[in-house]
Design a protein around this motif. Structure first.
Motif, PDB file in Angstrom:
ATOM      1  N   TYR A  17       0.839  -1.199   0.000  1.00 13.65           N
ATOM      2  CA  TYR A  17       0.000   0.000   0.000  1.00 13.65           C
ATOM      3  C   TYR A  17       0.871   1.245   0.000  1.00 13.65           C
ATOM      4  O   TYR A  17       1.921   1.291   0.653  1.00 13.65           O
ATOM      5  CB  TYR A  17      -0.881   0.039   1.253  1.00 13.65           C
ATOM      6  CG  TYR A  17      -1.717  -1.191   1.450  1.00 13.65           C
ATOM      7  CD1 TYR A  17      -2.961  -1.304   0.845  1.00 13.65           C
ATOM      8  CD2 TYR A  17      -1.266  -2.244   2.235  1.00 13.65           C
ATOM      9  CE1 TYR A  17      -3.735  -2.440   1.025  1.00 13.65           C
ATOM     10  CE2 TYR A  17      -2.037  -3.386   2.422  1.00 13.65           C
ATOM     11  CZ  TYR A  17      -3.263  -3.477   1.811  1.00 13.65           C
ATOM     12  OH  TYR A  17      -4.023  -4.599   1.990  1.00 13.65           O
ATOM     13  N   ASP A  18       0.415   2.276  -0.710  1.00 15.77           N
ATOM     14  CA  ASP A  18       1.102   3.562  -0.662  1.00 15.77           C
ATOM     15  C   ASP A  18       0.819   4.223   0.676  1.00 15.77           C
ATOM     16  O   ASP A  18      -0.303   4.174   1.186  1.00 15.77           O
ATOM     17  CB  ASP A  18       0.622   4.485  -1.780  1.00 15.77           C
ATOM     18  CG  ASP A  18       1.069   4.013  -3.148  1.00 15.77           C
ATOM     19  OD1 ASP A  18       2.178   3.458  -3.244  1.00 15.77           O
ATOM     20  OD2 ASP A  18       0.306   4.186  -4.108  1.00 15.77           O
ATOM     21  N   GLU A  19       1.854   4.840   1.251  1.00 15.23           N
ATOM     22  CA  GLU A  19       1.661   5.585   2.493  1.00 15.23           C
ATOM     23  C   GLU A  19       0.830   6.834   2.188  1.00 15.23           C
ATOM     24  O   GLU A  19       1.007   7.465   1.149  1.00 15.23           O
ATOM     25  CB  GLU A  19       3.013   5.985   3.070  1.00 15.23           C
ATOM     26  CG  GLU A  19       2.926   6.665   4.394  1.00 15.23           C
ATOM     27  CD  GLU A  19       4.297   6.967   5.002  1.00 15.23           C
ATOM     28  OE1 GLU A  19       4.329   7.650   6.023  1.00 15.23           O
ATOM     29  OE2 GLU A  19       5.314   6.530   4.437  1.00 15.23           O
ATOM     30  N   MET A  20      -0.075   7.174   3.087  1.00 16.01           N
ATOM     31  CA  MET A  20      -0.908   8.358   2.895  1.00 16.01           C
ATOM     32  C   MET A  20      -0.209   9.594   3.450  1.00 16.01           C
ATOM     33  O   MET A  20       0.526   9.504   4.427  1.00 16.01           O
ATOM     34  CB  MET A  20      -2.241   8.193   3.628  1.00 16.01           C
ATOM     35  CG  MET A  20      -3.137   7.162   3.051  1.00 16.01           C
ATOM     36  SD  MET A  20      -4.686   7.141   3.980  1.00 16.01           S
ATOM     37  CE  MET A  20      -5.138   5.447   3.815  1.00 16.01           C
ATOM     38  N   SER A  21      -0.495  10.721   2.835  1.00 16.89           N
ATOM     39  CA  SER A  21       0.060  11.979   3.328  1.00 16.89           C
ATOM     40  C   SER A  21      -0.667  12.383   4.613  1.00 16.89           C
ATOM     41  O   SER A  21      -1.780  11.918   4.906  1.00 16.89           O
ATOM     42  CB  SER A  21      -0.124  13.085   2.284  1.00 16.89           C
ATOM     43  OG  SER A  21      -1.502  13.417   2.173  1.00 16.89           O
ATOM     44  N   GLY A  26      -5.670  13.393   7.659  1.00 19.53           N
ATOM     45  CA  GLY A  26      -6.487  14.404   8.324  1.00 19.53           C
ATOM     46  C   GLY A  26      -7.884  14.477   7.743  1.00 19.53           C
ATOM     47  O   GLY A  26      -8.876  14.563   8.480  1.00 19.53           O
ATOM     48  N   ARG A  27      -7.982  14.426   6.403  1.00 21.28           N
ATOM     49  CA  ARG A  27      -9.296  14.447   5.748  1.00 21.28           C
ATOM     50  C   ARG A  27     -10.112  13.208   6.113  1.00 21.28           C
ATOM     51  O   ARG A  27     -11.319  13.305   6.374  1.00 21.28           O
ATOM     52  CB  ARG A  27      -9.144  14.536   4.227  1.00 21.28           C
ATOM     53  CG  ARG A  27      -8.942  15.940   3.707  1.00 21.28           C
ATOM     54  CD  ARG A  27      -9.157  16.036   2.206  1.00 21.28           C
ATOM     55  NE  ARG A  27      -8.436  15.026   1.438  1.00 21.28           N
ATOM     56  CZ  ARG A  27      -7.169  15.138   1.043  1.00 21.28           C
ATOM     57  NH1 ARG A  27      -6.462  16.210   1.352  1.00 21.28           N
ATOM     58  NH2 ARG A  27      -6.602  14.188   0.337  1.00 21.28           N
ATOM     59  N   ILE A  28      -9.470  12.064   6.152  1.00 20.32           N
ATOM     60  CA  ILE A  28     -10.167  10.822   6.504  1.00 20.32           C
ATOM     61  C   ILE A  28     -10.691  10.892   7.936  1.00 20.32           C
ATOM     62  O   ILE A  28     -11.838  10.516   8.206  1.00 20.32           O
ATOM     63  CB  ILE A  28      -9.242   9.598   6.305  1.00 20.32           C
ATOM     64  CG1 ILE A  28      -8.985   9.387   4.815  1.00 20.32           C
ATOM     65  CG2 ILE A  28      -9.828   8.351   6.953  1.00 20.32           C
ATOM     66  CD1 ILE A  28      -7.892   8.386   4.500  1.00 20.32           C
ATOM     67  N   ILE A  29      -9.882  11.410   8.840  1.00 22.72           N
ATOM     68  CA  ILE A  29     -10.317  11.552  10.237  1.00 22.72           C
ATOM     69  C   ILE A  29     -11.474  12.534  10.328  1.00 22.72           C
ATOM     70  O   ILE A  29     -12.468  12.281  11.017  1.00 22.72           O
ATOM     71  CB  ILE A  29      -9.139  11.976  11.133  1.00 22.72           C
ATOM     72  CG1 ILE A  29      -8.137  10.824  11.229  1.00 22.72           C
ATOM     73  CG2 ILE A  29      -9.625  12.402  12.513  1.00 22.72           C
ATOM     74  CD1 ILE A  29      -6.824  11.192  11.883  1.00 22.72           C
ATOM     75  N   ASP A  30     -11.377  13.652   9.631  1.00 24.36           N
ATOM     76  CA  ASP A  30     -12.476  14.632   9.627  1.00 24.36           C
ATOM     77  C   ASP A  30     -13.757  14.023   9.074  1.00 24.36           C
ATOM     78  O   ASP A  30     -14.845  14.228   9.632  1.00 24.36           O
ATOM     79  CB  ASP A  30     -12.093  15.869   8.805  1.00 24.36           C
ATOM     80  CG  ASP A  30     -11.062  16.745   9.486  1.00 24.36           C
ATOM     81  OD1 ASP A  30     -10.857  16.596  10.709  1.00 24.36           O
ATOM     82  OD2 ASP A  30     -10.454  17.577   8.780  1.00 24.36           O
ATOM     83  N   ASP A  31     -13.641  13.273   7.981  1.00 26.33           N
ATOM     84  CA  ASP A  31     -14.813  12.627   7.381  1.00 26.33           C
ATOM     85  C   ASP A  31     -15.425  11.615   8.348  1.00 26.33           C
ATOM     86  O   ASP A  31     -16.652  11.515   8.458  1.00 26.33           O
ATOM     87  CB  ASP A  31     -14.451  11.937   6.069  1.00 26.33           C
ATOM     88  CG  ASP A  31     -14.158  12.914   4.942  1.00 26.33           C
ATOM     89  OD1 ASP A  31     -14.455  14.124   5.092  1.00 26.33           O
ATOM     90  OD2 ASP A  31     -13.618  12.461   3.910  1.00 26.33           O
ATOM     91  N   ALA A  32     -14.581  10.865   9.042  1.00 27.92           N
ATOM     92  CA  ALA A  32     -15.086   9.881  10.007  1.00 27.92           C
ATOM     93  C   ALA A  32     -15.817  10.580  11.147  1.00 27.92           C
ATOM     94  O   ALA A  32     -16.877  10.116  11.598  1.00 27.92           O
ATOM     95  CB  ALA A  32     -13.940   9.032  10.545  1.00 27.92           C
ATOM     96  N   HIS A  33     -15.286  11.701  11.598  1.00 24.19           N
ATOM     97  CA  HIS A  33     -15.945  12.439  12.671  1.00 24.19           C
ATOM     98  C   HIS A  33     -17.302  12.976  12.213  1.00 24.19           C
ATOM     99  O   HIS A  33     -18.302  12.886  12.942  1.00 24.19           O
ATOM    100  CB  HIS A  33     -15.056  13.588  13.161  1.00 24.19           C
ATOM    101  CG  HIS A  33     -15.683  14.372  14.258  1.00 24.19           C
ATOM    102  ND1 HIS A  33     -15.813  13.882  15.537  1.00 24.19           N
ATOM    103  CD2 HIS A  33     -16.241  15.600  14.266  1.00 24.19           C
ATOM    104  CE1 HIS A  33     -16.424  14.779  16.278  1.00 24.19           C
ATOM    105  NE2 HIS A  33     -16.695  15.832  15.530  1.00 24.19           N
TER     106      HIS A  33
END
Length: 73
Positions: A17-21, A26-33
């Motif tokens: 897997y490619d490492e995420m920036s 941060g966007r994924i965490i915000d979306d999950a919240h």
């Protein structure tokens, strides 16, 4: 950088897997919240229905998931 999933018994590479920036994470965490905030407003009866559906999918695919987890552990 790549993140690799390997079979610890054989050393076989299962997936890479490619490492995420930091920004992507941060966007994924915000979306999950945001999803959590919406989920809190869903009626309990609807959450029950959805969770029962998720449980059914997990049960139906238990052999596939067990094999994957076994290879990764």
């Amino acid at each position: 950088m790549k993140i690799e999933s390997t079979n610890p018994a054989t050393g076989e590479l299962l997936e890479s897997y490619d490492e995420m920036s930091r920004e992507t994470v941060g966007r994924i965490i915000d979306d999950a919240h945001k999803a959590f905030e919406r989920w809190k407003e869903v009626a309990f009866s609807e959450r029950t229905r959805l969770m029962n559906n998720a449980a059914m999918i997990l049960r139906d695919k238990r052999e596939e998931y067990a094999a994957l987890m076994t290879r990764e552990m």
